[in-house]
Design a protein around this motif. Sequence first.
Motif, PDB file in Angstrom:
ATOM      1  N   LEU A 179       0.673  -1.167   0.021  1.00  0.00           N
ATOM      2  CA  LEU A 179       0.008   0.098   0.001  1.00  0.00           C
ATOM      3  C   LEU A 179       0.957   1.162  -0.115  1.00  0.00           C
ATOM      4  CD1 LEU A 179      -2.636  -1.083   2.663  1.00  0.00           C
ATOM      5  CD2 LEU A 179      -2.962  -0.870   0.102  1.00  0.00           C
ATOM      6  N   VAL A 180       1.969   1.286   0.629  1.00  0.00           N
ATOM      7  CA  VAL A 180       2.878   2.425   0.839  1.00  0.00           C
ATOM      8  C   VAL A 180       3.439   2.590  -0.204  1.00  0.00           C
ATOM      9  CG1 VAL A 180       4.842   3.305   1.889  1.00  0.00           C
ATOM     10  CG2 VAL A 180       3.163   2.204   3.305  1.00  0.00           C
ATOM     11  N   LYS A 181       3.967   1.487  -1.135  1.00  0.00           N
ATOM     12  CA  LYS A 181       4.552   1.404  -2.342  1.00  0.00           C
ATOM     13  C   LYS A 181       3.962   2.222  -3.415  1.00  0.00           C
ATOM     14  CE  LYS A 181       6.662  -1.435  -5.608  1.00  0.00           C
ATOM     15  NZ  LYS A 181       7.095  -2.910  -6.156  1.00  0.00           N
ATOM     16  N   ASP A 182       2.583   2.071  -3.303  1.00  0.00           N
ATOM     17  CA  ASP A 182       1.356   2.220  -4.270  1.00  0.00           C
ATOM     18  C   ASP A 182       1.122   3.814  -4.144  1.00  0.00           C
ATOM     19  OD1 ASP A 182       1.775  -0.139  -5.701  1.00  0.00           O
ATOM     20  OD2 ASP A 182      -0.180  -1.022  -4.970  1.00  0.00           O
ATOM     21  N   GLU A 183       1.296   4.533  -3.031  1.00  0.00           N
ATOM     22  CA  GLU A 183       1.161   5.955  -2.698  1.00  0.00           C
ATOM     23  C   GLU A 183      -0.131   5.828  -2.125  1.00  0.00           C
ATOM     24  OE1 GLU A 183       2.228   7.616  -6.573  1.00  0.00           O
ATOM     25  OE2 GLU A 183       3.776   8.615  -5.299  1.00  0.00           O
ATOM     26  N   VAL A 184      -0.668   4.729  -1.492  1.00  0.00           N
ATOM     27  CA  VAL A 184      -1.877   5.156  -0.737  1.00  0.00           C
ATOM     28  C   VAL A 184      -2.065   5.856   0.364  1.00  0.00           C
ATOM     29  CG1 VAL A 184      -3.719   3.629   0.579  1.00  0.00           C
ATOM     30  CG2 VAL A 184      -2.696   2.688  -1.535  1.00  0.00           C
ATOM     31  N   GLY A 185      -2.829   6.857   0.415  1.00  0.00           N
ATOM     32  CA  GLY A 185      -2.893   7.736   1.800  1.00  0.00           C
ATOM     33  C   GLY A 185      -4.016   7.408   2.731  1.00  0.00           C
ATOM     34  N   LEU A 186      -4.872   6.796   2.398  1.00  0.00           N
ATOM     35  CA  LEU A 186      -6.120   6.272   3.430  1.00  0.00           C
ATOM     36  C   LEU A 186      -6.387   4.891   3.096  1.00  0.00           C
ATOM     37  CD1 LEU A 186      -8.174   7.289   5.450  1.00  0.00           C
ATOM     38  CD2 LEU A 186      -9.723   7.867   3.553  1.00  0.00           C
ATOM     39  N   VAL A 187      -6.324   4.119   4.187  1.00  0.00           N
ATOM     40  CA  VAL A 187      -7.013   2.641   4.196  1.00  0.00           C
ATOM     41  C   VAL A 187      -8.109   2.780   5.214  1.00  0.00           C
ATOM     42  CG1 VAL A 187      -6.320   0.278   4.778  1.00  0.00           C
ATOM     43  CG2 VAL A 187      -4.693   1.694   3.711  1.00  0.00           C
ATOM     44  N   VAL A 188      -9.314   2.132   4.639  1.00  0.00           N
ATOM     45  CA  VAL A 188     -10.529   2.084   5.291  1.00  0.00           C
ATOM     46  C   VAL A 188     -10.864   0.461   5.365  1.00  0.00           C
ATOM     47  CG1 VAL A 188     -13.009   2.494   5.778  1.00  0.00           C
ATOM     48  CG2 VAL A 188     -11.295   4.362   4.802  1.00  0.00           C
ATOM     49  N   CYS A 189     -11.100   0.057   6.638  1.00  0.00           N
ATOM     50  CA  CYS A 189     -11.433  -1.348   6.830  1.00  0.00           C
ATOM     51  C   CYS A 189     -12.845  -1.504   7.242  1.00  0.00           C
ATOM     52  CB  CYS A 189     -10.530  -2.258   7.637  1.00  0.00           C
ATOM     53  SG  CYS A 189     -10.677  -3.881   8.058  1.00  0.00           S
ATOM     54  N   GLN A 190     -13.435  -2.371   6.626  1.00  0.00           N
ATOM     55  CA  GLN A 190     -15.025  -2.505   7.284  1.00  0.00           C
ATOM     56  C   GLN A 190     -14.892  -3.276   8.595  1.00  0.00           C
ATOM     57  OE1 GLN A 190     -17.566  -4.998   4.805  1.00  0.00           O
ATOM     58  NE2 GLN A 190     -18.429  -6.109   6.687  1.00  0.00           N
ATOM     59  N   LYS A 191     -13.693  -4.050   9.020  1.00  0.00           N
ATOM     60  CA  LYS A 191     -13.655  -4.829  10.150  1.00  0.00           C
ATOM     61  C   LYS A 191     -12.437  -4.088  10.909  1.00  0.00           C
ATOM     62  CE  LYS A 191     -15.871  -8.796   8.294  1.00  0.00           C
ATOM     63  NZ  LYS A 191     -15.887 -10.260   7.847  1.00  0.00           N
ATOM     64  N   VAL A 192     -11.451  -5.120  11.661  1.00  0.00           N
ATOM     65  CA  VAL A 192     -10.624  -4.635  12.458  1.00  0.00           C
ATOM     66  C   VAL A 192      -8.977  -4.880  11.802  1.00  0.00           C
ATOM     67  CG1 VAL A 192      -9.230  -5.052  14.576  1.00  0.00           C
ATOM     68  CG2 VAL A 192     -12.034  -5.311  14.439  1.00  0.00           C
ATOM     69  N   ILE A 193      -8.472  -3.560  11.867  1.00  0.00           N
ATOM     70  CA  ILE A 193      -6.961  -3.575  11.479  1.00  0.00           C
ATOM     71  C   ILE A 193      -6.163  -3.869  12.859  1.00  0.00           C
ATOM     72  CG2 ILE A 193      -5.058  -2.145  10.786  1.00  0.00           C
ATOM     73  CD1 ILE A 193      -7.242  -0.533   9.157  1.00  0.00           C
ATOM     74  N   HIS A 194      -5.030  -4.846  12.407  1.00  0.00           N
ATOM     75  CA  HIS A 194      -4.114  -5.231  13.585  1.00  0.00           C
ATOM     76  C   HIS A 194      -3.280  -3.889  13.937  1.00  0.00           C
ATOM     77  CE1 HIS A 194      -0.856  -7.115  15.636  1.00  0.00           C
ATOM     78  NE2 HIS A 194      -1.284  -8.304  15.478  1.00  0.00           N
ATOM     79  N   PRO A 195      -3.074  -3.485  15.446  1.00  0.00           N
ATOM     80  CA  PRO A 195      -2.526  -2.466  15.863  1.00  0.00           C
ATOM     81  C   PRO A 195      -0.972  -2.300  15.153  1.00  0.00           C
ATOM     82  CG  PRO A 195      -3.529  -3.745  17.859  1.00  0.00           C
ATOM     83  CD  PRO A 195      -3.543  -4.610  16.417  1.00  0.00           C
ATOM     84  N   SER A 196      -0.345  -3.379  14.875  1.00  0.00           N
ATOM     85  CA  SER A 196       1.083  -3.215  14.308  1.00  0.00           C
ATOM     86  C   SER A 196       0.911  -2.698  12.897  1.00  0.00           C
ATOM     87  CB  SER A 196       1.722  -4.620  14.596  1.00  0.00           C
ATOM     88  OG  SER A 196       1.980  -5.201  15.912  1.00  0.00           O
TER      89      SER A 196
END
Length: 574
Positions: free
Chosen positions: A285-302
């Motif tokens: 995601l970082v490599k593809d220059e994504v600036g915002l990630v929205v997840c319907q469920k839970v994202i791991h803290p790490s």
Amino acid sequence: MSRLEAKKPPLFISEPLTKDTVSQSLSLLSRILKSSYGPAGRLKQLHNGVGGCVCTTSQSSALLGHLSISHSVLRVLAASVQNHVSRFSDCGLFTAILCCGFIENFKSLNVAPCTVIKISKHLLSLCMDHLKSEACACRVSVDFSSVETLMCLVRSILTSKPACMLNKIEVDHLTTLILKAFIFTVPCHVETNAVLGKCVIVPVKGRRVVDSAVFPGLLIETPEIQLGKPLAVKRTGSNMIKIALFCVSMSGDGLSPEEGTIAVHHGVSLEMSELHQLLDVGKHLVKDEVGLVVCQKVIHPSLKQYLRESGVISVDRAGLSLMEPLSRMTGAKPVASMHSLPPGCYGSLKDVVIESFASKQFLHLIPEDTVICSLVLCNRSETAWDELKRVCETAEHALQLTMKEPLALVGGGCTETHLASYIRHKSSTLPASTFKDLDCSQTQYQLVADGFCRSLESVACSLNHDDGEILTDTAYGHCWFVPSGFPCVSDWSDLVSKCGCGIIGNTEDLSWRFLQGQSGSPFVQGCPKEPSGKVLSTDFLTLDCFAAKCSGLQVALETASLILDLSYIIEDQN
């Protein structure tokens, strides 16, 4: 061994409408619905017998959804009205009250049910033809180049539900917001098959109604983001924000038991393996220059920490309801697997800012060209907010239906009394061939027509809850309400200033009669004419949704005809 009970035979109930229990239940339901109707309708508090939340409402969807209806006949009526409301959102009480009126008036006639049904269908066709004709005097054309008529329609819907507890300033504020939100959902670039967007309602309870606001784009509640800190968002070379949507869990919690079992080599940590996979996705995601990630469920803290350190904003627990408008607004395709990111899955945003309401913080996603907006809806109490949410959704749906068919009907009981006047005139001028085609006598036709008109007029009478007189004028067939406490007089001109819908003022020499034969003498109605003067003021004009009311009229009669035609009810007793 348990004792076996003998199987009971089914219960046969013949001619159910002749039974006292059915008549009494129908009459009780009709009184409940009538007393809830209109801006002055009495509120109902509904709760079950074992506790739970209390619902304070006068809306048909809430009333029929919470009432425990045991008899089969009434369940048919309730299901039919609920189906109408699910399709049109509005005119549920009108449909239910009119249906009850049809049943009560028709079953008292000394006419065979099959004949009643044939005649009433003909009367319905006369009504529908009249409503769809240019000559119909209770129809109002809606001009979308001006907001006045649209505001009247929205204001009429808002003021019809007293449980929202709105004053005039709040009604005007919400009317403007709902209309503004609707305009946001209309595409700027019209295509062959244009599709309207969506207004997402964001709840803020315990605040003033006038604090409500509309925002283009979407608001997502994000309690983790601290207000006051600058929001640094990674942008692409074209100064846009790339967004990725995930509809799969990014928590790294492994497979659920329902998905089967997996074999793990000795010394390999499944949790660490999944975390590495998540971090690989993050690097992609970082490599593809994504600036915002929205997840319907839970994202791991790490993973959250890694994305944050890489300048990527992450939002989890967005919920299923936001996925569709998010995807439509940004062009992103929700990713359903952590194993690969398909090409073309990303969307774009113009900007991301922080908005604050009460104690809540929201991430405001602003698109380049939007048909999605957010209505931050405030009200003082949870009960009033729940009622207001339903009303706002009804108003939005009514505007959508009006865009498809730019017409409205006059409210305040005037459409009902106008149609009754029209049917009385029309039924007295029909040729003899009509009665021959319907296989009925002129007397039978007049009896059914009178019951049809009295049913329509009973809906208009249901708007009055203060024991005042209800009149209709003999020129236009509109409805007039006399304040309670005044004796019957021969000249009503000093007591009424305008009709129920507000189109006609008491500025000319009008003649009135009591509704539903209160005067005790038969009345021959002339054809109601179209108002020639100007509307008094758009602030006082009451309108109903054309499509919803036309459907309600049809559903009410079709349901009544079905119930009148019932000969047997067979109930399983086991």
